[in-house]
Enzyme design. Sequence first.
Site, PDB file in Angstrom:
ATOM      1  N   ASP A   5      45.932  39.986  47.969  1.00 31.71           N
ATOM      2  CA  ASP A   5      46.740  41.000  47.289  1.00 31.71           C
ATOM      3  C   ASP A   5      46.200  42.395  47.648  1.00 31.71           C
ATOM      4  O   ASP A   5      45.090  42.528  48.176  1.00 31.71           O
ATOM      5  CB  ASP A   5      46.652  40.745  45.785  1.00 31.71           C
ATOM      6  CG  ASP A   5      47.429  41.759  44.966  1.00 31.71           C
ATOM      7  OD1 ASP A   5      48.560  42.093  45.354  1.00 31.71           O
ATOM      8  OD2 ASP A   5      46.880  42.225  43.948  1.00 31.71           O
ATOM      9  N   ASP A   7      47.073  45.894  45.548  1.00 32.77           N
ATOM     10  CA  ASP A   7      46.758  46.714  44.370  1.00 32.77           C
ATOM     11  C   ASP A   7      45.765  45.996  43.454  1.00 32.77           C
ATOM     12  O   ASP A   7      45.964  44.840  43.083  1.00 32.77           O
ATOM     13  CB  ASP A   7      48.023  46.997  43.559  1.00 32.77           C
ATOM     14  CG  ASP A   7      48.945  47.987  44.244  1.00 32.77           C
ATOM     15  OD1 ASP A   7      48.948  48.047  45.481  1.00 32.77           O
ATOM     16  OD2 ASP A   7      49.683  48.706  43.528  1.00 32.77           O
ATOM     17  N   LYS A 146      55.315  35.181  46.586  1.00 33.64           N
ATOM     18  CA  LYS A 146      54.174  35.226  47.504  1.00 33.64           C
ATOM     19  C   LYS A 146      53.862  33.829  48.036  1.00 33.64           C
ATOM     20  O   LYS A 146      53.598  33.638  49.222  1.00 33.64           O
ATOM     21  CB  LYS A 146      52.945  35.806  46.794  1.00 33.64           C
ATOM     22  CG  LYS A 146      53.043  37.295  46.492  1.00 33.64           C
ATOM     23  CD  LYS A 146      51.752  37.807  45.874  1.00 33.64           C
ATOM     24  CE  LYS A 146      51.780  39.315  45.670  1.00 33.64           C
ATOM     25  NZ  LYS A 146      50.491  39.839  45.165  1.00 33.64           N
ATOM     26  N   ASP A 168      44.586  39.216  41.537  1.00 37.03           N
ATOM     27  CA  ASP A 168      44.126  39.754  40.249  1.00 37.03           C
ATOM     28  C   ASP A 168      45.139  39.615  39.121  1.00 37.03           C
ATOM     29  O   ASP A 168      44.784  39.733  37.955  1.00 37.03           O
ATOM     30  CB  ASP A 168      43.795  41.249  40.400  1.00 37.03           C
ATOM     31  CG  ASP A 168      45.049  42.116  40.438  1.00 37.03           C
ATOM     32  OD1 ASP A 168      45.294  42.854  39.482  1.00 37.03           O
ATOM     33  OD2 ASP A 168      45.802  42.020  41.419  1.00 37.03           O
ATOM     34  N   ASP A 172      50.236  36.918  41.420  1.00 36.97           N
ATOM     35  CA  ASP A 172      49.393  36.191  42.381  1.00 36.97           C
ATOM     36  C   ASP A 172      49.311  34.699  42.063  1.00 36.97           C
ATOM     37  O   ASP A 172      48.705  33.938  42.820  1.00 36.97           O
ATOM     38  CB  ASP A 172      47.979  36.790  42.415  1.00 36.97           C
ATOM     39  CG  ASP A 172      47.975  38.217  42.939  1.00 36.97           C
ATOM     40  OD1 ASP A 172      48.656  38.464  43.947  1.00 36.97           O
ATOM     41  OD2 ASP A 172      47.319  39.072  42.334  1.00 36.97           O
TER      42      ASP A 172
END
Length: 222
Positions: A5, A7, A146, A168, A172
């Site tokens: 990831d 951010d 994702k 995070d 995700d």
Amino acid sequence: MVLSDFDRTLSHERDKFVIRDDVARVVNEFSKIFPFFVVTGREKKHLDILAKGLNPTGWIIENGGIILLNDKKIILADKEWFSIREEILKILSREGIKYSVGEVIVYLDSAIDKKSVLDRLDEIYELAKIEWNRNDAMIMPKNVSKGNAVRQLKTILNFKGKTIGIGDSQNDISLFEAVDIKVAVANALPEIKRISDIILDKEDGEGVKEFLKSIMEGKFNF
């Protein structure tokens, strides 16, 4: 293959999500040895600003809506999605909900107070879904995530080795479902840490940087 990831994983909020030079340098070094993909909800135009100097093997952007690989752009949304998206935008405008539109998905920043309205979209449109990234929301096709993009990528590359996902936040989870080893940065949400195989000692890019160094130094045997 490492899939990370962006951010709050590669970049830090205190840096306004601009990746640090030392983190980019390690990712670039790693990418010369092992495949490394950035897997993010962001649009390319934002990454061109925030991720200057970062040269991974490739990118999965717009939360799995697009794969960027070897100068090719692979859009993973079905054609009918784009007419459905127009209908959704009309509803958002009617409800006074601010949004921006990527090539595939719709972005709603700080939209947690509109959750009840947004949840109804799931009921109205069978081919649409809402995914959250902390307080921000994304509206996308049901088949886009994702995780689905990672599976598509593995097929495209005919990749048979181990996959490591680093993340995070809520969006995700599908990434973690598609990889062999799940890694959470130290600042990850509790629900992400609970499903992780490894929790890093450091936050954001600092944690990822040290983790990649450890792999290159042979300290992890996957």
